[in-house]
Design an enzyme around this catalytic site. Structure first.
Site, PDB file in Angstrom:
ATOM      1  N   TYR A  21      43.040  35.147  32.813  1.00  0.00           N
ATOM      2  CA  TYR A  21      43.605  36.188  31.949  1.00  0.00           C
ATOM      3  C   TYR A  21      42.844  37.487  32.196  1.00  0.00           C
ATOM      4  CZ  TYR A  21      46.407  37.594  27.892  1.00  0.00           C
ATOM      5  OH  TYR A  21      47.339  38.187  27.071  1.00  0.00           O
ATOM      6  N   GLY A  22      42.831  37.890  33.486  1.00  0.00           N
ATOM      7  CA  GLY A  22      42.183  39.156  33.848  1.00  0.00           C
ATOM      8  C   GLY A  22      43.246  40.213  34.068  1.00  0.00           C
ATOM      9  N   ASP A  79      39.964  35.390  43.928  1.00  0.00           N
ATOM     10  CA  ASP A  79      40.264  34.629  45.140  1.00  0.00           C
ATOM     11  C   ASP A  79      39.124  33.704  45.556  1.00  0.00           C
ATOM     12  OD1 ASP A  79      42.929  35.745  45.750  1.00  0.00           O
ATOM     13  OD2 ASP A  79      41.808  37.621  45.842  1.00  0.00           O
ATOM     14  N   THR A  80      37.871  34.148  45.386  1.00  0.00           N
ATOM     15  CA  THR A  80      36.744  33.314  45.826  1.00  0.00           C
ATOM     16  C   THR A  80      36.541  32.093  44.919  1.00  0.00           C
ATOM     17  OG1 THR A  80      35.320  34.890  44.671  1.00  0.00           O
ATOM     18  CG2 THR A  80      35.410  35.052  47.070  1.00  0.00           C
ATOM     19  N   HIS A 104      48.122  36.814  45.788  1.00  0.00           N
ATOM     20  CA  HIS A 104      47.542  37.239  47.064  1.00  0.00           C
ATOM     21  C   HIS A 104      47.466  35.984  47.933  1.00  0.00           C
ATOM     22  CE1 HIS A 104      45.171  39.155  50.078  1.00  0.00           C
ATOM     23  NE2 HIS A 104      43.983  38.811  49.638  1.00  0.00           N
ATOM     24  N   GLU A 227      37.723  66.482  45.935  1.00  0.00           N
ATOM     25  CA  GLU A 227      39.053  67.020  46.228  1.00  0.00           C
ATOM     26  C   GLU A 227      39.961  66.032  46.954  1.00  0.00           C
ATOM     27  OE1 GLU A 227      39.337  71.000  47.718  1.00  0.00           O
ATOM     28  OE2 GLU A 227      37.708  71.682  46.432  1.00  0.00           O
ATOM     29  N   SER A 248      47.317  75.342  51.771  1.00  0.00           N
ATOM     30  CA  SER A 248      47.525  76.642  52.419  1.00  0.00           C
ATOM     31  C   SER A 248      47.894  76.476  53.890  1.00  0.00           C
ATOM     32  CB  SER A 248      46.240  77.459  52.316  1.00  0.00           C
ATOM     33  OG  SER A 248      45.245  76.850  53.130  1.00  0.00           O
TER      34      SER A 248
HETATM   35  P1  NAD Z   1      40.372  39.286  37.505  1.00  0.00           P
HETATM   36  O1  NAD Z   1      39.029  39.290  38.115  1.00  0.00           O
HETATM   37  O2  NAD Z   1      40.830  40.491  36.772  1.00  0.00           O
HETATM   38  O3  NAD Z   1      40.553  38.062  36.477  1.00  0.00           O
HETATM   39  C1  NAD Z   1      39.901  36.904  36.662  1.00  0.00           C
HETATM   40  C2  NAD Z   1      40.265  35.873  35.586  1.00  0.00           C
HETATM   41  O4  NAD Z   1      39.799  34.627  36.064  1.00  0.00           O
HETATM   42  C3  NAD Z   1      39.571  36.106  34.252  1.00  0.00           C
HETATM   43  O5  NAD Z   1      40.368  35.584  33.221  1.00  0.00           O
HETATM   44  C4  NAD Z   1      38.302  35.282  34.403  1.00  0.00           C
HETATM   45  O6  NAD Z   1      37.799  34.879  33.170  1.00  0.00           O
HETATM   46  C5  NAD Z   1      38.829  34.089  35.192  1.00  0.00           C
HETATM   47  N1  NAD Z   1      37.807  33.432  36.005  1.00  0.00           N
HETATM   48  C6  NAD Z   1      36.820  34.026  36.734  1.00  0.00           C
HETATM   49  N2  NAD Z   1      36.077  33.105  37.351  1.00  0.00           N
HETATM   50  C7  NAD Z   1      36.591  31.900  37.013  1.00  0.00           C
HETATM   51  C8  NAD Z   1      36.239  30.555  37.317  1.00  0.00           C
HETATM   52  N3  NAD Z   1      35.203  30.272  38.109  1.00  0.00           N
HETATM   53  N4  NAD Z   1      36.988  29.569  36.793  1.00  0.00           N
HETATM   54  C9  NAD Z   1      38.035  29.844  35.998  1.00  0.00           C
HETATM   55  N5  NAD Z   1      38.414  31.089  35.659  1.00  0.00           N
HETATM   56  C10 NAD Z   1      37.684  32.108  36.161  1.00  0.00           C
HETATM   57  O7  NAD Z   1      41.389  38.865  38.667  1.00  0.00           O
HETATM   58  P2  NAD Z   1      42.611  39.722  39.232  1.00  0.00           P
HETATM   59  O8  NAD Z   1      42.109  41.008  39.799  1.00  0.00           O
HETATM   60  O9  NAD Z   1      43.693  39.731  38.227  1.00  0.00           O
HETATM   61  O10 NAD Z   1      43.023  38.814  40.495  1.00  0.00           O
HETATM   62  C11 NAD Z   1      43.797  37.647  40.342  1.00  0.00           C
HETATM   63  C12 NAD Z   1      44.648  37.481  41.584  1.00  0.00           C
HETATM   64  O11 NAD Z   1      45.546  38.585  41.684  1.00  0.00           O
HETATM   65  C13 NAD Z   1      43.858  37.462  42.885  1.00  0.00           C
HETATM   66  O12 NAD Z   1      44.471  36.561  43.762  1.00  0.00           O
HETATM   67  C14 NAD Z   1      44.018  38.885  43.393  1.00  0.00           C
HETATM   68  O13 NAD Z   1      43.871  39.000  44.792  1.00  0.00           O
HETATM   69  C15 NAD Z   1      45.442  39.180  42.962  1.00  0.00           C
HETATM   70  N6  NAD Z   1      45.812  40.592  42.837  1.00  0.00           N
HETATM   71  C16 NAD Z   1      45.063  41.444  42.088  1.00  0.00           C
HETATM   72  C17 NAD Z   1      45.465  42.760  41.936  1.00  0.00           C
HETATM   73  C18 NAD Z   1      44.682  43.717  41.070  1.00  0.00           C
HETATM   74  O14 NAD Z   1      45.076  44.873  40.975  1.00  0.00           O
HETATM   75  N7  NAD Z   1      43.595  43.335  40.410  1.00  0.00           N
HETATM   76  C19 NAD Z   1      46.648  43.216  42.547  1.00  0.00           C
HETATM   77  C20 NAD Z   1      47.424  42.309  43.284  1.00  0.00           C
HETATM   78  C21 NAD Z   1      46.989  41.004  43.414  1.00  0.00           C
END
Ligand code: NAD
Ligand code: MG
Length: 336
Positions: A21-22, A79-80, A104, A227, A248
Site C-alpha cells: 500500500y505504497g 521490486d527488490t 513493472h 532552470e 530566445s
Molecule cells: P512503494 O515503495 O511506494 O510501496 C511499497 C509497499 O510495499 C509499501 O506498502 C510497503 O510497506 C510494502 N513493503 C515494502 N517492503 C516490503 C516487504 N519486504 N514485504 C512486504 N511488503 C513490503 O512501491 P511503489 O513505488 O508503489 O512500487 C510498486 C511497484 O510499482 C513496483 O513494481 C514499481 O516498479 C512499480 N511502479 C512504480 C511507479 C511509481 O511511480 N512509484 C510507477 C510505475 C510502476
C-alpha cells in the site's frame, strides 16, 4: 501500436488482492474499489502502510490471507522485495486460474520470479506516480498505462489485464499494448541513460565546468540545475516546438549549433552499451547481486553522489524559494 479505450474494455467486479500500500498500491486499491472491484489489501504485519490503508477504510490482512481466494493478485511492493515475498507468501497460496499482475516487468522478465503454470501473468504499468493515478481518477480522468501478457493460461489474460487497467482509470486516457521485455528494458534504459543517470550527470558536468572556470557556484546552480525544470516543463507540455516557442533566438541558435556537440557520437555509443547490458541481463544480475550482498557498493556510490558541492549550494538557495514547500510534499514524478 495497439491502444485500448474505455468502450472496448470488459468490466469486472473480481476480487483483487492488492499486495503493498505504497505509491502504486494505494492508488490502485482506491480506484479499483471505486470501480466496483472487491478489493482486499495484503500487508506484512507492523508495516507503516497498515495505518494508511485503515485511514482509507480498508482492513488490511496478512499477505497469505489476501492471496487465498483472490482472482487477481496485484504485486505492488518494491521490486527488490518481490522475489522473496512471492516465493514464501504468494506462490503457495495462489488460486488455480488466478491472475498475477505487476506494475513493472523486472522480476518476471529477468526470471527472479518464476511463475507457476496455470496462472495468468500480466503487466499494467501506469505512466505516472500513484498520487497522480489517484488524483486523475477522482477528477474523472485517467493516466495512460502500458499493458502486457507474459503468461496466458486462461486465454483471457489480456482482457483481464484490460479490465484491471480500466478499473484504475487507464482506459480513460488510453492503454498501450507492449511486452514485458519492452516495458522492462525501456524503463531501465530511460532511468539510466536519460532520466536519472543521464540528466544528473549532465547537470553535474555543466556545474563543474562553470565552477572550474571560476564562476560562482550559486550562479552555476541556477543555470545548470534550477532552470532545467523550465525546459522540462515545456517539453512535457508540448515537445520541442513548445520549448522553441518560449526560449530566445539566441538560446535556440546555441541549442541547435552546440547541443549535438555535447550529446555526440561517444554519448550515443555509451547509450548503446548501457542498453546492451540491460538486454543481456548483465545489469539485472549486477543489481540483484548488489542487493543480495548488502548493498555496500550502492551505499558508497550514493554517499559520494550526495557529497557533491552542488548539494550544499542548492540547499542554501532552495531555502530562499518560498514556493517549494508545497511541491516537495508530493513529487511530480518518479521513475520506478
Ligand atoms: P512503494 O515503495 O511506494 O510501496 C511499497 C509497499 O510495499 C509499501 O506498502 C510497503 O510497506 C510494502 N513493503 C515494502 N517492503 C516490503 C516487504 N519486504 N514485504 C512486504 N511488503 C513490503 O512501491 P511503489 O513505488 O508503489 O512500487 C510498486 C511497484 O510499482 C513496483 O513494481 C514499481 O516498479 C512499480 N511502479 C512504480 C511507479 C511509481 O511511480 N512509484 C510507477 C510505475 C510502476
Ligand atoms: Mg547521478
Amino acid at each position: 501500436m495497439t491502444m485500448h479505450h474505455q468502450n472496448d474494455v470488459p468490466q469486472s467486479t473480481a476480487r483483487v488482492a492488492v499486495i503493498g500500500y505504497g505509491s502504486q498500491g494505494r492508488a490502485h486499491a482506491l480506484n479499483l474499489r471505486d470501480s466496483g472491484f472487491d478489493v482486499v489489501i495484503g500487508l506484512r504485519a507492523g508495516g507503516a502502510s497498515t495505518e494508511s490503508a485503515r485511514r482509507d477504510g480498508f482492513e488490511p490482512v496478512p499477505i497469505v490471507d489476501a492471496v487465498r481466494g483472490a482472482e487477481v493478485v496485484a504485486v505492488l511492493i518494491p521490486d527488490t522485495t518481490q522475489p522473496k515475498v512471492f516465493r514464501d507468501q504468494i506462490a503457495p497460496n495462489l488460486d488455480e486460474g488466478a491472475m498475477l499482475m505487476f506494475a513493472h516487468g523486472f522480476n518476471v522478465h529477468f526470471g527472479t520470479i518464476e511463475v507457476p503454470n496455470g496462472i495468468d501473468v500480466t503487466l499494467v504499468a501506469p505512466k505516472a506516480p500513484g498520487a497522480l493515478v489517484r488524483r486523475q481518477f477522482e477528477q474523472g480522468r485517467g493516466v495512460p498505462c502500458l499493458v502486457a501478457v507474459a503468461n496466458d493460461a486462461t486465454r483471457r489474460a489480456m482482457s483481464r489485464a484490460l479490465a484491471y487497467a480500466h478499473g484504475i482509470g487507464g482506459t480513460r486516457a488510453g492503454v498501450i499494448e507492449t511486452t514485458f521485455a519492452e516495458e522492462t528494458e525501456t524503463d531501465l534504459f530511460g532511468e539510466q541513460a536519460v532520466l536519472c543517470g543521464g540528466a544528473t550527470e549532465l547537470v553535474l558536468a555543466g556545474f563543474e565546468t562553470l565552477t572550474d572556470a571560476g564562476y560562482q557556484p550559486e550562479v552555476a546552480y541556477f543555470e545548470c540545475l534550477h532552470e532545467l525544470k523550465l525546459i522540462v516543463d515545456l517539453l512535457y507540455e508540448g515537445g520541442l516546438a513548445r520549448m522553441h516557442e518560449f526560449v530566445s533566438d539566441t538560446a535556440k541558435f546555441g541549442d541547435l549549433s552546440r547541443g549535438p556537440r555535447i550529446i555526440d557520437g561517444r554519448v550515443r555509443e555509451a547509450m548503446r552499451d548501457v542498453l546492451a547490458e540491460i538486454r543481456s541481463g548483465q545489469f539485472a544480475r549486477e543489481w540483484v547481486e548488489e542487493d543480495r550482498s548488502g548493498r555496500a557498493g550502492y551505499a558508497k556510490m550514493l554517499a559520494e553522489d550526495l557529497d557533491h558541492p552542488i548539494e550544499s549550494v542548492g540547499a542554501a538557495l532552495r531555502a530562499k524559494m518560498s514556493w517549494l514547500g508545497e511541491s516537495r510534499a508530493e513529487p511530480a514524478g518518479a521513475p520506478s
